[in-house]
Design a protein around this motif. Structure first.
Motif: not given
Length: 203
Positions: A110-120
């Motif tokens: 899981n994680g957050m989306c930032l700058f068009g990337f899913h940070h997981r």
């Protein structure tokens, strides 16, 4: 989505400079999750998520911790970092007296989306000083570990389980719990080793 950056939290770690070690115990395993001086991001889905629930440290203060003084001639380091702090983690590893060997990737699922990337993902850097075995008699440590992220900043127990066979004299730095079979250092619990600051040792 509002993703404006929020000011970093001031903390009692901020004055941690020029430290010195109290005691002479040496460790063969160091496991560290530094309190990187990161910023939180304000999001509409979590508008009240502004401050961290733990204090942070500046890079130079993390590098100045006297880890060299509490490690055996042969010692391994497992050092947590994120995408943003990956270059700085290599600086810390070198400052602490270790050579980089490889990277373990944690897939948090899981994680957050930032700058068009899913940070997981986060990274656990492995370094060593002295000698390490090429074919050790222990379970192989996978370079990709999938484990669900639960509370902010807390790492799954599976990593400690994989690290423990590397040595019996183990220290967890920036610890938030007291694991069985480990010594700890941090600002949330009673420490087994003291890293004094200049305020205490007069430097």
């Amino acid at each position: 989505m509002d993703e404006s950056l929020i000011e970093k939290q001031n903390s009692n770690f901020a004055n941690t400079v020029l430290p010195a070690v109290v005691g002479s115990k040496k460790y063969s395993v160091i496991y560290a999750d530094p309190a990187w001086d990161v910023k939180k991001i304000k999001r509409n889905v979590r508008p009240n998520q502004v401050e961290f629930d733990y204090p942070t440290m500046k890079l130079e203060d993390i590098k100045a911790l006297p880890v060299k003084d509490i490690t055996d001639d042969n010692c391994v380091l497992f050092l947590w970092t994120t995408h943003a702090y990956l270059p700085k983690a290599f600086e810390v590893m070198t400052a602490w007296g270790f050579k980089y060997q490889r990277t373990i990737t944690w897939d948090k699922k899981n994680g957050m989306c930032l700058f068009g990337f899913h940070h997981r993902t986060e990274f656990l850097l492995f370094g060593y000083k002295g000698k390490i075995e090429m074919y050790p008699k222990r379970k192989a440590f996978p370079t990709m570990v999938e484990a669900k992220s639960e509370f902010h900043s807390q790492k799954p127990q599976v990593f400690r389980d994989l690290i423990e066979p590397f040595g019996e004299k183990r220290l967890e730095m920036f610890a938030r719990i007291k694991p069985n079979g480990w010594d700890i250092w941090g600002n949330e619990l009673e420490n087994d080793v003291e890293l004094e600051t200049s305020a205490n040792n007069g430097r």
